[in-house]
Write a protein that holds these residues in place. Structure first.
Motif, short mmCIF file in Angstrom:
data_model
loop_
_atom_site.label_atom_id
_atom_site.label_comp_id
_atom_site.label_asym_id
_atom_site.label_seq_id
_atom_site.Cartn_x
_atom_site.Cartn_y
_atom_site.Cartn_z
N MET A 19 0.85 -1.19 0.00
CA MET A 19 0.00 0.00 0.00
C MET A 19 0.89 1.24 0.00
N ALA A 20 0.97 1.87 -1.16
CA ALA A 20 1.96 2.91 -1.34
C ALA A 20 1.56 4.22 -0.66
N ASP A 21 0.32 4.60 -0.71
CA ASP A 21 -0.10 5.90 -0.21
C ASP A 21 -0.42 5.84 1.27
N SER A 22 0.01 6.88 2.00
CA SER A 22 -0.16 6.86 3.45
C SER A 22 -1.63 6.82 3.84
N TRP A 23 -2.50 7.47 3.02
CA TRP A 23 -3.92 7.49 3.38
C TRP A 23 -4.51 6.09 3.41
N MET A 24 -3.89 5.14 2.67
CA MET A 24 -4.44 3.80 2.61
C MET A 24 -4.14 2.98 3.86
N VAL A 25 -3.23 3.43 4.69
CA VAL A 25 -2.95 2.69 5.92
C VAL A 25 -3.54 3.40 7.12
N GLN A 26 -4.30 4.45 6.89
CA GLN A 26 -5.03 5.12 7.94
C GLN A 26 -6.44 4.53 8.04
N ARG A 27 -7.05 4.74 9.20
CA ARG A 27 -8.45 4.38 9.34
C ARG A 27 -9.28 5.40 8.56
N ALA A 28 -10.12 4.90 7.68
CA ALA A 28 -10.91 5.80 6.85
C ALA A 28 -12.30 5.22 6.66
N ALA A 29 -13.22 6.09 6.29
CA ALA A 29 -14.61 5.69 6.07
C ALA A 29 -15.08 6.24 4.74
N GLY A 30 -16.09 5.59 4.18
CA GLY A 30 -16.61 6.05 2.91
C GLY A 30 -17.99 5.50 2.62
N VAL A 31 -18.47 5.83 1.42
CA VAL A 31 -19.83 5.50 1.00
C VAL A 31 -19.78 4.85 -0.38
N VAL A 32 -20.64 3.85 -0.58
CA VAL A 32 -20.76 3.18 -1.87
C VAL A 32 -21.97 3.75 -2.61
N LEU A 33 -21.73 4.32 -3.78
CA LEU A 33 -22.81 4.85 -4.62
C LEU A 33 -22.31 4.89 -6.05
N HIS A 34 -23.04 4.25 -6.96
CA HIS A 34 -22.64 4.32 -8.36
C HIS A 34 -23.13 5.64 -8.96
N PRO A 35 -22.34 6.26 -9.85
CA PRO A 35 -22.76 7.55 -10.42
C PRO A 35 -24.12 7.51 -11.11
N THR A 36 -24.52 6.37 -11.66
CA THR A 36 -25.84 6.31 -12.30
C THR A 36 -26.97 6.55 -11.31
N SER A 37 -26.69 6.39 -10.01
CA SER A 37 -27.73 6.60 -8.98
C SER A 37 -27.86 8.05 -8.56
N LEU A 38 -26.98 8.91 -9.06
CA LEU A 38 -27.07 10.33 -8.71
C LEU A 38 -28.34 10.96 -9.30
N PRO A 39 -28.86 12.01 -8.66
CA PRO A 39 -29.98 12.74 -9.25
C PRO A 39 -29.53 13.50 -10.49
N GLY A 40 -30.47 14.07 -11.18
CA GLY A 40 -30.18 14.87 -12.36
C GLY A 40 -31.32 14.81 -13.36
N PRO A 41 -31.38 15.76 -14.27
CA PRO A 41 -32.54 15.90 -15.15
C PRO A 41 -32.51 15.05 -16.41
N HIS A 42 -31.44 14.29 -16.65
CA HIS A 42 -31.27 13.67 -17.96
C HIS A 42 -31.39 12.16 -17.95
N GLY A 43 -32.20 11.62 -17.04
CA GLY A 43 -32.59 10.22 -17.10
C GLY A 43 -31.71 9.23 -16.38
N VAL A 44 -30.45 9.59 -16.14
CA VAL A 44 -29.53 8.70 -15.44
C VAL A 44 -28.47 9.57 -14.79
N GLY A 45 -28.00 9.17 -13.63
CA GLY A 45 -26.94 9.92 -12.98
C GLY A 45 -25.69 9.95 -13.84
N ASP A 46 -24.94 11.07 -13.78
CA ASP A 46 -23.78 11.20 -14.64
C ASP A 46 -22.69 12.00 -13.92
N LEU A 47 -21.69 12.47 -14.68
CA LEU A 47 -20.54 13.17 -14.11
C LEU A 47 -20.72 14.68 -14.14
N GLY A 48 -21.97 15.11 -14.13
CA GLY A 48 -22.29 16.53 -14.13
C GLY A 48 -22.34 17.12 -12.74
#
Length: 504
Positions: free
Chosen positions: A1-30
């Motif tokens: 594990m090269a990066d120091s942040w990877m050996v620290q205790r960390a938390a996060g969230v699982v969400l695919h971008p298609t699940s994001l809100p938005g006006p164009h029918g599917v979540g995107d990188l907007g």
């Protein structure tokens, strides 16, 4: 594990971008991708895990795409194309229902918008913009040339699968391919443009995430789809018959998720052929994924030790057998070429001593899922008191029910065990699971966004072995003002990166 942040205790969230809100029918990188990163930062989260970012394939699954290297065209946001002047704002004015992704309707609509943007680019792009696209195509030609030709031929011969294309194209006759590149040059140029835009937008999202202290966790499926640029371009790397069709396919035997197992249908690798050139295809694949993400989860890690081989004519996964995978030789080759590998090993399912031994030799953290913790006794490996630090714990994965859904549908024994272990009576059991994961010794702790929102079974992302999945989206109206601070306080109190003090 090269990066120091990877050996620290960390938390996060699982969400695919298609699940994001938005006006164009599917979540995107907007814009909503940036809003979500802001929300993660406000919640003290250091990680955003997605599902595979490649094109969706059969059943709209991101695990069955047309390329192991390309990005999903549906993730290309339309707003930047309007801002560049390549796409008319009036053409994106449609406001689609945000509750679910209707792939059958939204895919052709969005692809037409991308084609309009490409036409606008061809008419209006500056010399610098054209040079930028040309330079990027040259830098990615190792995978992009085959992918864009495959997509052009797929458009021309749809709905036929590639073994049913004209034989000279299916068998990759060099003269036929040269003629195809010439005759489909415009379509090839379009697909190059789409992938260039995906690259620019994703890297912008990644850079913004880093500016907010958020690292991106990608997802690499172990197998590829048969109808894909990868399989068509290098059929020698797969166990196919003379016509190019799979002789055997991938899956898993009967398990927790299914009494008949899971017949995924992917072609299986010819590992002997891959070993002959030092696993070069795998090296380039992992290199690409580590360019897109900071840390990569490899799906179905046990398949590198041995994998379930199913005859292609079998309708279920029951009549299969175990075959040996490449083992440590593959990871030695990857590490020699790429250096330290920031990889999470998805070691779920039927795990043997040999699988554990391989994971320990690689040094990769394994996975623990809290929803699997309460079916046995106190010795269950998924219970937090049995974790080791080199572990990534999840309340649930994309294949699981949501935490509230699990609580409602689990057995009476599991519910009673969980109630004693988590100290809950069913009220806000999802928060109790988030706390248990976060306060464990596991180095990384992740939860589905649905679990933060407290949503039930109708909001799960996938139910293995069924159709109609991968369509879930959320609305910002569901994200109460206190949720970020509540998650931030749990993260801070458990000593994970993010805020280091509680807001009382």
């Amino acid at each position: 594990m090269a990066d120091s942040w990877m050996v620290q205790r960390a938390a996060g969230v699982v969400l695919h971008p298609t699940s994001l809100p938005g006006p164009h029918g599917v979540g995107d990188l907007g814009p909503n991708a940036y809003f979500f990163i802001d929300w993660l930062h406000s919640a003290g989260q250091a990680l955003w895990q997605t599902l595979p970012l490649g094109p969706v394939g059969s059943g709209d699954s991101p695990y069955m795409g047309s390329s192991a290297f390309a990005g999903n065209p549906l993730l290309v946001a339309l707003e930047p194309l309007v801002q560049r002047g390549w796409l008319a704002g009036s053409s994106v004015a449609a406001d689609w229902d945000t509750a679910r992704v209707d792939y059958a309707a939204v895919t052709p609509w969005r692809m037409q918008r991308l084609r309009e943007a490409f036409a606008g680019f061809e008419q209006q792009a500056t010399v610098e913009e054209r040079a930028e696209l040309t330079a990027w195509v040259l830098s990615e030609q190792a995978w992009l040339l085959d992918y864009t030709l495959f997509m052009a031929l797929d458009q021309a011969h749809s709905p036929a699968l590639w073994p049913d294309w004209p034989p000279a194209l299916a068998q990759r006759d060099s003269a036929a391919l040269a003629m195809a590149r010439a005759s489909h040059a415009q379509e090839i140029a379009f697909w190059c443009f789409v992938q260039w835009q995906f690259e620019l937008q994703w890297q912008a999202v990644k850079s913004y995430a880093h500016s907010k202290g958020v690292r991106l966790v990608g997802d690499l499926p172990i197998f590829v789809a048969h109808h894909s640029a990868d399989c068509w371009a290098r059929p020698d790397l797969y166990l196919l018959d003379a016509s190019g069709r799979p002789r055997v396919v991938a899956g898993v035997p009967p398990d927790f998720f299914s009494n008949t197992g899971q017949r995924w249908g992917n072609p299986l690798y010819n590992w002997d052929a891959m070993a002959q050139d030092g696993y070069r295809w795998w090296i380039e694949r992992v290199r690409r994924q580590l360019h897109l993400a900071d840390l990569v989860r490899i799906d179905h890690f046990r398949g590198f030790v041995d994998y379930w081989e199913i005859p292609a004519d079998e309708p279920t996964a029951i009549k299969g057998g175990w075959r040996l995978g490449p083992g440590m030789a593959l990871f030695d080759a990857l590490e020699h070429a790429l250096g330290d590998l920031p990889i999470i090993a998805e070691d779920l399912g039927i795990i043997t001593a040999e699988v554990n031994a391989l994971r320990e030799r690689t040094g990769f953290p394994g996975m623990r899922v809290l929803q699997f913790a309460f079916s046995g006794d106190a010795g269950n490996a998924f219970l937090p008191h049995n974790f080791e630090p080199n572990t990534v714990v999840y309340t649930g994965t994309h294949d699981n029910d949501t935490a509230p859904g699990w609580w409602a549908n689990c057995s009476a024994y599991e519910r009673a065990f969980a109630a004693h272990y988590l100290g809950v009576d069913g009220h806000e059991a999802h928060w109790a699971m988030v706390r248990a994961a976060s306060f464990s010794v596991a180095r990384l702790s992740l939860c589905q966004f649905q679990d933060v929102l407290g949503l039930g079974s109708p909001h799960r992302m996938n139910t293995p072995g069924t159709l109609g999945c991968w369509t879930w989206r959320f609305s910002w109206d569901w994200v109460g003002p206190d949720l970020a601070q509540r998650l931030a306080n749990i993260t801070a109190a458990s000593g994970r990166t993010g805020f280091n003090r509680l807001k009382l």
